[in-house]
Design a protein around this motif. Structure first.
Motif, mmCIF file in Angstrom:
data_model
loop_
_atom_site.group_PDB
_atom_site.id
_atom_site.type_symbol
_atom_site.label_atom_id
_atom_site.label_comp_id
_atom_site.label_asym_id
_atom_site.label_seq_id
_atom_site.Cartn_x
_atom_site.Cartn_y
_atom_site.Cartn_z
ATOM 1 N N ASP A 89 0.824 -1.206 0.000
ATOM 2 C CA ASP A 89 0.000 0.000 0.000
ATOM 3 C C ASP A 89 0.861 1.259 0.000
ATOM 4 O O ASP A 89 1.750 1.407 0.842
ATOM 5 C CB ASP A 89 -0.898 0.041 1.245
ATOM 6 C CG ASP A 89 -1.932 -1.072 1.266
ATOM 7 O OD1 ASP A 89 -2.019 -1.800 0.265
ATOM 8 O OD2 ASP A 89 -2.647 -1.199 2.276
ATOM 9 N N GLY A 90 0.559 2.172 -0.950
ATOM 10 C CA GLY A 90 1.281 3.443 -1.004
ATOM 11 C C GLY A 90 0.421 4.517 -1.646
ATOM 12 O O GLY A 90 -0.666 4.241 -2.187
ATOM 13 N N GLU A 91 0.907 5.758 -1.610
ATOM 14 C CA GLU A 91 0.163 6.842 -2.237
ATOM 15 C C GLU A 91 0.198 6.678 -3.754
ATOM 16 O O GLU A 91 1.250 6.407 -4.345
ATOM 17 C CB GLU A 91 0.732 8.210 -1.864
ATOM 18 C CG GLU A 91 -0.094 9.339 -2.470
ATOM 19 C CD GLU A 91 0.407 10.742 -2.179
ATOM 20 O OE1 GLU A 91 -0.285 11.704 -2.547
ATOM 21 O OE2 GLU A 91 1.504 10.869 -1.596
ATOM 22 N N ILE A 92 -0.968 6.846 -4.379
ATOM 23 C CA ILE A 92 -1.078 6.746 -5.834
ATOM 24 C C ILE A 92 -0.537 8.030 -6.454
ATOM 25 O O ILE A 92 -1.022 9.121 -6.172
ATOM 26 C CB ILE A 92 -2.546 6.531 -6.255
ATOM 27 C CG1 ILE A 92 -3.109 5.241 -5.629
ATOM 28 C CG2 ILE A 92 -2.675 6.494 -7.774
ATOM 29 C CD1 ILE A 92 -4.624 5.112 -5.745
ATOM 30 N N VAL A 93 0.496 7.873 -7.293
ATOM 31 C CA VAL A 93 1.143 9.014 -7.954
ATOM 32 C C VAL A 93 1.079 8.748 -9.460
ATOM 33 O O VAL A 93 1.453 7.665 -9.917
ATOM 34 C CB VAL A 93 2.600 9.161 -7.466
ATOM 35 C CG1 VAL A 93 3.286 10.328 -8.142
ATOM 36 C CG2 VAL A 93 2.637 9.344 -5.951
ATOM 37 N N LEU A 94 0.593 9.721 -10.227
ATOM 38 C CA LEU A 94 0.295 9.492 -11.642
ATOM 39 C C LEU A 94 0.934 10.536 -12.544
ATOM 40 O O LEU A 94 1.154 11.679 -12.134
ATOM 41 C CB LEU A 94 -1.224 9.528 -11.859
ATOM 42 C CG LEU A 94 -2.017 8.421 -11.161
ATOM 43 C CD1 LEU A 94 -3.458 8.829 -10.980
ATOM 44 C CD2 LEU A 94 -1.922 7.115 -11.950
ATOM 45 N N ARG A 95 1.209 10.117 -13.775
ATOM 46 C CA ARG A 95 1.739 11.037 -14.781
ATOM 47 C C ARG A 95 1.150 10.668 -16.141
ATOM 48 O O ARG A 95 1.017 9.501 -16.473
ATOM 49 C CB ARG A 95 3.272 10.960 -14.827
ATOM 50 C CG ARG A 95 3.920 11.989 -15.750
ATOM 51 C CD ARG A 95 5.423 12.074 -15.503
ATOM 52 N NE ARG A 95 6.129 10.847 -15.870
ATOM 53 C CZ ARG A 95 7.453 10.684 -15.718
ATOM 54 N NH1 ARG A 95 8.191 11.651 -15.187
ATOM 55 N NH2 ARG A 95 8.019 9.549 -16.074
ATOM 56 N N GLY A 96 0.784 11.697 -16.910
ATOM 57 C CA GLY A 96 0.223 11.425 -18.229
ATOM 58 C C GLY A 96 -0.249 12.701 -18.895
ATOM 59 O O GLY A 96 -0.275 13.778 -18.272
ATOM 60 N N PRO A 97 -0.662 12.613 -20.150
ATOM 61 C CA PRO A 97 -1.072 13.810 -20.903
ATOM 62 C C PRO A 97 -2.380 14.420 -20.423
ATOM 63 O O PRO A 97 -2.724 15.525 -20.821
ATOM 64 C CB PRO A 97 -1.207 13.292 -22.339
ATOM 65 C CG PRO A 97 -1.484 11.823 -22.190
ATOM 66 C CD PRO A 97 -0.719 11.393 -20.979
ATOM 67 N N GLN A 98 -3.115 13.686 -19.570
ATOM 68 C CA GLN A 98 -4.392 14.210 -19.062
ATOM 69 C C GLN A 98 -4.225 15.051 -17.798
ATOM 70 O O GLN A 98 -5.200 15.596 -17.277
ATOM 71 C CB GLN A 98 -5.383 13.064 -18.804
ATOM 72 C CG GLN A 98 -5.072 12.140 -17.619
ATOM 73 C CD GLN A 98 -4.222 10.957 -17.991
ATOM 74 O OE1 GLN A 98 -3.176 11.111 -18.596
ATOM 75 N NE2 GLN A 98 -4.673 9.769 -17.615
ATOM 76 N N VAL A 99 -3.002 15.171 -17.284
ATOM 77 C CA VAL A 99 -2.766 15.970 -16.069
ATOM 78 C C VAL A 99 -3.013 17.447 -16.369
ATOM 79 O O VAL A 99 -2.636 17.960 -17.424
ATOM 80 C CB VAL A 99 -1.333 15.752 -15.548
ATOM 81 C CG1 VAL A 99 -1.002 16.722 -14.416
ATOM 82 C CG2 VAL A 99 -1.160 14.311 -15.062
ATOM 83 N N MET A 100 -3.654 18.123 -15.433
ATOM 84 C CA MET A 100 -3.998 19.535 -15.613
ATOM 85 C C MET A 100 -2.762 20.405 -15.865
ATOM 86 O O MET A 100 -1.640 20.043 -15.525
ATOM 87 C CB MET A 100 -4.723 20.059 -14.368
ATOM 88 C CG MET A 100 -3.842 20.161 -13.122
ATOM 89 S SD MET A 100 -4.666 21.040 -11.780
ATOM 90 C CE MET A 100 -3.361 20.995 -10.514
ATOM 91 N N LYS A 101 -3.030 21.588 -16.398
ATOM 92 C CA LYS A 101 -1.978 22.591 -16.596
ATOM 93 C C LYS A 101 -1.534 23.161 -15.254
ATOM 94 O O LYS A 101 -0.375 23.553 -15.080
ATOM 95 C CB LYS A 101 -2.530 23.695 -17.498
ATOM 96 C CG LYS A 101 -1.532 24.754 -17.929
ATOM 97 C CD LYS A 101 -2.224 25.724 -18.890
ATOM 98 C CE LYS A 101 -1.289 26.824 -19.363
ATOM 99 N NZ LYS A 101 -1.972 27.728 -20.329
ATOM 100 N N GLY A 102 -2.452 23.217 -14.299
ATOM 101 C CA GLY A 102 -2.164 23.739 -12.966
ATOM 102 C C GLY A 102 -3.403 24.378 -12.381
ATOM 103 O O GLY A 102 -4.472 24.389 -12.988
ATOM 104 N N TYR A 103 -3.266 24.903 -11.158
ATOM 105 C CA TYR A 103 -4.342 25.650 -10.524
ATOM 106 C C TYR A 103 -4.230 27.121 -10.917
ATOM 107 O O TYR A 103 -3.152 27.702 -10.839
ATOM 108 C CB TYR A 103 -4.269 25.523 -9.006
ATOM 109 C CG TYR A 103 -4.617 24.161 -8.459
ATOM 110 C CD1 TYR A 103 -5.849 23.567 -8.729
ATOM 111 C CD2 TYR A 103 -3.728 23.457 -7.645
ATOM 112 C CE1 TYR A 103 -6.174 22.313 -8.222
ATOM 113 C CE2 TYR A 103 -4.037 22.215 -7.123
ATOM 114 C CZ TYR A 103 -5.262 21.651 -7.413
ATOM 115 O OH TYR A 103 -5.584 20.415 -6.905
ATOM 116 N N LEU A 104 -5.347 27.704 -11.305
ATOM 117 C CA LEU A 104 -5.364 29.095 -11.753
ATOM 118 C C LEU A 104 -4.868 30.035 -10.659
ATOM 119 O O LEU A 104 -5.440 30.094 -9.560
ATOM 120 C CB LEU A 104 -6.799 29.484 -12.154
ATOM 121 C CG LEU A 104 -6.993 30.925 -12.626
ATOM 122 C CD1 LEU A 104 -6.309 31.138 -13.982
ATOM 123 C CD2 LEU A 104 -8.478 31.256 -12.731
ATOM 124 N N GLY A 105 -3.783 30.751 -10.954
ATOM 125 C CA GLY A 105 -3.286 31.769 -10.037
ATOM 126 C C GLY A 105 -2.717 31.239 -8.735
ATOM 127 O O GLY A 105 -2.496 32.009 -7.799
#
Length: 528
Positions: free
Chosen positions: A371-387
C-alpha cells in the motif's frame, strides 16, 4: 532506491492536438437527424446535425456579443440538452467554461466568478436570483444569459438566431483552456483547475481503448455535467461516438428508472448512492431494465459487496469502477466492460498513463502488493491551478508526477485498488467537501472556540461531514444550533450532518488538526 513505474497494457498514445469541440463533433453534421440529446423530462430532442448547427450559430451570437479568446464563461445550470450546446459554442469562441454547481450559494458562486475572471454567466430562470446576487457580489459581470426564458434576460436561443459569421479563432490546444472546474484538490478551498483542450480531448482518446461506443448506444446522463466526470463520460465521450445521450436534471429514482426503461438505455454512469438504490429499493423490480449493458461507478469509494448486489439484481456481470480526479481531466483507471476483473478494483491504467505507489514513511517506490500513495503522470494531467503556483507545485512535482492523496495497492495482474485516503477531502455522494471550508465557517460563530471536521460513514455507507466542536465558556450551544448555522450558509451537499462536542481539538505543534486521531476516536466509538 528501486523504481517501480507501472504502465498501461495498451500502446503509448499520442496527445490529441485539436480543440475539444472539433474532436467531439467531427462526425456530427453527417449523422443528420440521429438523436444526440434527449431531454427525458419533456422529450425535447436534438439531432446531431442540429447540435452541430446550433453550437455554431450560438458561437456566432456569443462572439458578436463580445465573447472571445481568453475569456471565461460561467455555466450555472442543471443538466439539460442545451448544456453541451453552450460548452461547444463557448469553445468555438476560444473561451473557457467554468462550470458552477447549480446548488452553490450566491457567496460560493461569487467567489468562483471573481477567482475565474468570468465576465458572462449562462444560467436558467429557476436559478436567476442566485446568479444575480453572485454577479452583484463579484462585480465585473457584463451579462447574465439564460438557457430557457426569463424577463429582462436574453436567451441563448435568441443569441443563436443570428446572421453573424461564425468566429474564426486560432486555438493552441496545448496551452488554451477548455474547462475551468473548481476542485479542492487534496485539501483546502476550491481552486480553478486549468484543463486545456489537449488534456480533455486526450483523455477521451485514452478512454477509447476501454469503452467502444457507437450510434446504437444510449447513455443516461443524470450525474451532473458541471462535474468533470459527467462532462467527460456523459457528454463528450458519447457524443463523439454518435451515441444518444438521455438527459435528466437530477437523480429521482422513479424518473431515473422510467427513463432507463422508456429509452432502452444501454449504459449508466453512477455514484455510490445510485448503486445503493438500484441494489436495494423495491421500486426497481417494477421496471424492465434488460437493455442495460454496463454500469460504471466512480466519484467516491464503492463497497464491493454493494457493487455485487447491484450487479446481480440488474443481471450484469459486474458493476464496473473507474478512478480519477478533476485534475486528471478526469480519468486514469477504468474496468473495461466484459473484463474478468476481481471484485473491488477501480481498474487498469489508461493508455499513456504511468503510475507509482509511494511509501508514506520512506518516500520509496513500492512493488505490487504493498500500500502506497497513488502518484500518476500522463497527458491528461492539468496545466495547474489558476493563479496558485504554490498549490500546483504541492500537487505536481518537478518531474510531472501528480500526488493524488489516495492510498492504493496494485496486484500482480495490474488491477488497482483504492484502500484509503491521506487527503482530507470528504466525498459526500460524489461531491467534494473541504473540511477547511466548514471549519472556517464554524470558527466564525461567536459561541465556537474551536472546531474540526472529518468524514464519517452513515448507515447507508455514504461519507458525511461530522464536526467536533469546542464551545466557548458559558455558551449554551446545541448540536441543532450548529447544524442550522452551517445549513444556512453552504450548498446542501456541504452541510455538516453530525456534531459532537469536545473539550479540545487535537492539533500538532504547528497548529495542524490531527484528523487521524479524530478518525481513530470515531472508529472506537462505532465499534462499541
Amino acid at each position: 532506491m528501486a523504481s517501480h513505474v507501472f504502465h498501461s497494457d495498451h500502446p503509448p498514445l499520442a496527445p490529441v492536438t485539436e480543440p475539444v469541440h472539433s474532436y467531439v463533433l467531427a462526425g456530427a453534421a453527417a449523422r443528420g437527424d440521429h438523436p444526440a440529446l434527449i431531454d427525458a423530462t419533456d422529450g425535447t430532442t436534438f439531432g446531431y446535425a442540429r447540435l452541430d448547427h446550433l453550437s455554431r450559430r450560438l458561437a456566432a451570437g456569443l462572439a458578436a456579443a463580445g465573447l472571445g479568446k481568453g475569456d471565461v464563461l460561467a455555466l450555472h445550470s442543471p443538466n439539460s440538452a442545451l448544456f453541451p450546446v453552450v460548452c461547444y459554442a463557448a469553445w468555438r469562441c476560444g473561451a473557457a467554461v467554468t462550470t458552477v454547481h447549480p446548488l452553490a450559494t450566491a457567496e460560493e458562486f461569487a467567489t468562483q466568478l471573481a477567482d475565474s475572471g468570468a465576465r458572462r454567466i449562462v444560467t436558467v430562470a429557476a436559478l436567476l436570483d442566485t446568479a444575480r446576487d453572485a454577479a452583484r457580489r463579484a462585480g465585473g459581470i457584463t451579462e447574465i444569459l439564460v438557457g430557457d426564458r426569463a424577463d429582462g434576460h436574453r436567451s441563448v436561443l435568441d443569441l443563436a438566431d443570428t446572421t453573424a459569421p461564425e468566429p474564426d479563432v486560432d486555438l493552441d490546444p496545448a496551452a488554451d483552456l477548455a474547462v475551468l472546474p473548481y476542485s479542492s484538490g487534496t485539501t483546502g478551498t476550491p481552486k480553478g483547475v486549468m484543463l486545456t483542450h489537449r488534456s480533455v480531448a486526450t483523455n477521451l482518446a485514452q478512454l477509447d481503448a476501454f469503452l467502444s461506443g457507437g450510434p446504437d448506444d444510449r447513455v443516461l446522463a443524470v450525474l451532473p455535467f458541471f462535474h468533470m466526470y459527467g462532462l467527460t463520460a456523459l457528454m463528450n465521450a458519447p457524443l463523439r461516438t454518435g451515441a444518444t445521450v438521455v438527459v435528466l436534471p437530477r437523480f429521482d429514482l422513479e424518473q431515473f428508472l422510467d427513463a432507463l426503461q422508456r429509452y432502452r438505455v444501454t449504459a449508466v454512469y453512477a455514484a455510490p448512492p445510485m448503486v445503493l438504490a438500484l441494489a436495494k429499493h423495491p421500486l426497481v423490480d417494477r421496471y424492465d431494465l434488460s437493455s442495460l449493458k454496463y454500469l460504471v461507478c466512480a466519484a467516491a469509494p464503492l463497497d464491493a459487496a454493494l457493487a455485487d448486489a447491484c450487479a446481480r439484481r440488474l443481471g450484469l456481470k459486474a458493476v464496473l469502477q473507474a478512478y480519477g480526479m478533476t485534475e486528471l481531466s478526469p480519468a486514469s483507471h477504468l474496468v473495461p466492460p466484459g473484463a474478468d476483473a476481481p471484485p473491488g478494483t477501480v481498474g487498469r491504467l489508461l493508455p499513456g498513463t504511468e503510475m507509482r505507489l509511494v511509501s508514506l514513511t520512506t518516500g520509496a517506490d513500492l512493488p505490487p502488493g504493498e500500500d502506497g500513495e497513488i502518484v500518476l503522470r500522463g497527458p491528461q494531467v492539468m496545466k495547474g491551478y489558476l493563479g496558485r503556483p504554490e498549490a500546483t507545485d504541492a500537487l505536481i512535482d518537478a518531474d510531472g508526477w501528480l500526488h493524488t492523496g489516495d492510498i492504493g495497492r496494485i496486484d500482480a495482474d495490474g488491477w488497482l485498488y483504492v484502500v484509503d485516503r491521506v487527503k482530507e477531502l470528504i466525498k459526500y455522494k460524489g461531491y467534494q467537501v473541504a473540511p477547511a471550508d466548514l471549519e472556517a465557517l464554524l470558527l466564525a460563530h461567536d459561541d465556537i472556540a474551536d472546531a474540526a471536521v472529518i468524514g464519517v460513514t452513515d448507515t447507508d455507507g455514504n461519507e458525511i461531514p461530522k464536526a467536533y466542536v469546542v464551545r466557548r465558556p458559558g455558551a449554551a450551544l446545541g448540536a441543532d444550533d450548529v447544524l442550522t448555522y452551517v445549513a444556512g450558509r453552504v450548498a446542501p451537499y456541504k452541510r455538516v450532518r453530525r456534531v459532537e462536542f469536545t473539550d479540545t481539538v487535537p492539533r500538532a505543534v504547528t497548529g495542524k488538526i490531527l484528523r487521524r486521531e479524530l478518525r481513530a476516536r470515531e472508529r472506537s466509538s462505532t465499534a462499541r
